[in-house]
Structures are given as structure tokens and as C-alpha cells.
Design a protein around this motif. Structure first.
Motif, mmCIF file in Angstrom:
data_model
loop_
_atom_site.group_PDB
_atom_site.id
_atom_site.type_symbol
_atom_site.label_atom_id
_atom_site.label_comp_id
_atom_site.label_asym_id
_atom_site.label_seq_id
_atom_site.Cartn_x
_atom_site.Cartn_y
_atom_site.Cartn_z
ATOM 1 N N TYR A 12 -23.648 51.788 36.788
ATOM 2 C CA TYR A 12 -22.443 52.626 36.855
ATOM 3 C C TYR A 12 -21.224 51.726 36.839
ATOM 4 N N LEU A 13 -20.318 52.008 35.908
ATOM 5 C CA LEU A 13 -19.146 51.165 35.698
ATOM 6 C C LEU A 13 -17.863 51.900 36.033
ATOM 7 N N ALA A 14 -16.845 51.142 36.417
ATOM 8 C CA ALA A 14 -15.509 51.702 36.613
ATOM 9 C C ALA A 14 -15.020 52.244 35.271
ATOM 10 N N ASP A 15 -14.103 53.203 35.337
ATOM 11 C CA ASP A 15 -13.632 53.896 34.123
ATOM 12 C C ASP A 15 -13.228 52.947 32.997
ATOM 13 N N GLU A 16 -12.359 51.980 33.300
ATOM 14 C CA GLU A 16 -11.862 51.099 32.231
ATOM 15 C C GLU A 16 -12.975 50.236 31.645
ATOM 16 N N LEU A 17 -13.910 49.814 32.465
ATOM 17 C CA LEU A 17 -15.018 49.009 31.974
ATOM 18 C C LEU A 17 -16.011 49.872 31.187
ATOM 19 N N VAL A 20 -14.889 50.134 27.624
ATOM 20 C CA VAL A 20 -15.189 48.885 26.912
ATOM 21 C C VAL A 20 -16.672 48.839 26.553
ATOM 22 N N ALA A 21 -17.526 49.139 27.520
ATOM 23 C CA ALA A 21 -18.977 49.065 27.313
ATOM 24 C C ALA A 21 -19.466 50.069 26.281
ATOM 25 N N ARG A 22 -18.835 51.216 26.192
ATOM 26 C CA ARG A 22 -19.229 52.212 25.175
ATOM 27 C C ARG A 22 -19.001 51.664 23.772
ATOM 28 N N ARG A 23 -17.969 50.874 23.609
ATOM 29 C CA ARG A 23 -17.668 50.292 22.291
ATOM 30 C C ARG A 23 -18.512 49.060 21.994
ATOM 31 N N ASP A 24 -18.751 48.231 23.046
ATOM 32 C CA ASP A 24 -19.452 46.963 22.842
ATOM 33 C C ASP A 24 -20.044 46.504 24.165
ATOM 34 N N PHE A 25 -21.363 46.693 24.339
ATOM 35 C CA PHE A 25 -21.969 46.329 25.613
ATOM 36 C C PHE A 25 -22.080 44.819 25.792
ATOM 37 N N PRO A 79 -16.245 69.437 32.276
ATOM 38 C CA PRO A 79 -15.330 68.295 32.459
ATOM 39 C C PRO A 79 -15.713 67.367 33.608
ATOM 40 N N VAL A 80 -16.167 67.911 34.717
ATOM 41 C CA VAL A 80 -16.542 67.082 35.863
ATOM 42 C C VAL A 80 -17.780 66.247 35.536
ATOM 43 N N LYS A 81 -18.763 66.882 34.913
ATOM 44 C CA LYS A 81 -19.988 66.160 34.561
ATOM 45 C C LYS A 81 -19.733 65.140 33.458
ATOM 46 N N ARG A 82 -18.803 65.439 32.546
ATOM 47 C CA ARG A 82 -18.443 64.466 31.503
ATOM 48 C C ARG A 82 -17.972 63.160 32.126
ATOM 49 N N VAL A 83 -17.066 63.273 33.091
ATOM 50 C CA VAL A 83 -16.532 62.072 33.751
ATOM 51 C C VAL A 83 -17.658 61.295 34.428
ATOM 52 N N LYS A 84 -18.512 62.004 35.132
ATOM 53 C CA LYS A 84 -19.641 61.368 35.817
ATOM 54 C C LYS A 84 -20.521 60.602 34.837
ATOM 55 N N LEU A 86 -19.837 59.585 31.798
ATOM 56 C CA LEU A 86 -19.139 58.527 31.061
ATOM 57 C C LEU A 86 -19.285 57.179 31.756
ATOM 58 N N ARG A 87 -19.475 57.190 33.058
ATOM 59 C CA ARG A 87 -19.576 55.956 33.859
ATOM 60 C C ARG A 87 -21.004 55.445 33.987
ATOM 61 N N SER A 88 -21.959 56.260 33.601
ATOM 62 C CA SER A 88 -23.369 55.950 33.792
ATOM 63 C C SER A 88 -23.987 55.445 32.496
#
Length: 145
Positions: A12-17, A20-25, A79-84, A86-88
Motif C-alpha cells: 500500500y502506497l501513499a497517494d503520490e507514490l 508514480v507506481a501505476r505508470r512505472d513500478f 468513489p471511496v473504494k476507488r481511492v482505496k 488506487l493505493r493497493s
């Protein structure tokens, strides 16, 4: 007996990270994480992206063979589950989403030092034992014939 189950790790990553990871792990912003993954022939996939891929595939070929379609679609539209989700990120070893306990243990041991609670928030372990996994809510189950 734990040998009968396969395992999966998620990070589980912070939002900003996470963005980044979605584009390039393997991005340098991820610090030592890419090196740990490489050591274990592992990659990671954002849970939301995996869910969206499942829904898109189902819609492309026909949802009747995708028993989790309605539940998964509802999840990515919430929307709530999307945010959750997105970090996983699901960690795949050698292209597999689930793997033997020894592989999960080794990867988890090497990941523990990179979990800082700020950028890399935590790791979770899941297994294939149905008793330990969420069941499809009644409203998303298909009627029995």
C-alpha cells in the motif's frame, strides 16, 4: 495445513507514490522497492487497474463467464473504494498472482525494511483459503437456476 494454500502479498502506497507506481513500478521515486521486486522476479499491479482490466475483458467477450463482474464493476464505480484500491498493489512473482508460502515469506522479509509508514504504508498477506476471503455480496450473486 498451510501447504495447500497459495499466498499473495499486497503493498500500500501513499497517494503520490501510487500514481508514480501505476505508470512505472521501477521508477526511482520508489526508492529500494524496485530492487526488492527484481530480486524476487516480482512485479506489481494496481488493484484498481486490475479490477478495471477484468471489467473491460468481461465487457469485451461477454459478462456471463465472469462471475465477479457486477461486484467488480460496482467497486470501481464507487468513489471511496476507488481511492482505496488506487493505493493497493498486488505483487506478482514470476507472473503469478498467488504463490507458495516460501516465496511469499522471502519477498515479505525483504520488503519489511522498505515499509516506512509514510510513502510505503504497509504490506498485507492474503491466502487462497475461501474462509479467509470476502464472499460475493448477495446483491451481486446471479440467481440460481
Amino acid at each position: 495445513m498451510s501447504d495447500q494454500w497459495q499466498y499473495q502479498l499486497r503493498i500500500y502506497l501513499a497517494d503520490e507514490l501510487a500514481e508514480v507506481a501505476r505508470r512505472d513500478f521501477a521508477a526511482p521515486a520508489l526508492g529500494p522497492l524496485p530492487r526488492v521486486l527484481e530480486k524476487h522476479s516480482a512485479t506489481m499491479k494496481c488493484q484498481l487497474d486490475a479490477f478495471a482490466d477484468y471489467v473491460a475483458e468481461a465487457e469485451a467477450v461477454g459478462i456471463e463467464d465472469y462471475p465477479l463482474y457486477a461486484w467488480t464493476k460496482a467497486t470501481i464505480e464507487d468513489p471511496v473504494k476507488r481511492v482505496k484500491h488506487l493505493r493497493s498493489f498486488t505483487l506478482h512473482i514470476k507472473g503469478e498472482a498467488v504463490y507458495p508460502v516460501q516465496e511469499a515469506d522471502a519477498l515479505e522479509a525483504d520488503l519489511q525494511p522498505v515499509v516506512d509508514g509514510t510513502s510505503i504504508l504497509r504490506i498485507s498477506r492474503h491466502d487462497t483459503n475461501p474462509a479467509n476471503n470476502p464472499q460475493v455480496p448477495e446483491r451481486y450473486r446471479e440467481p440460481q437456476a
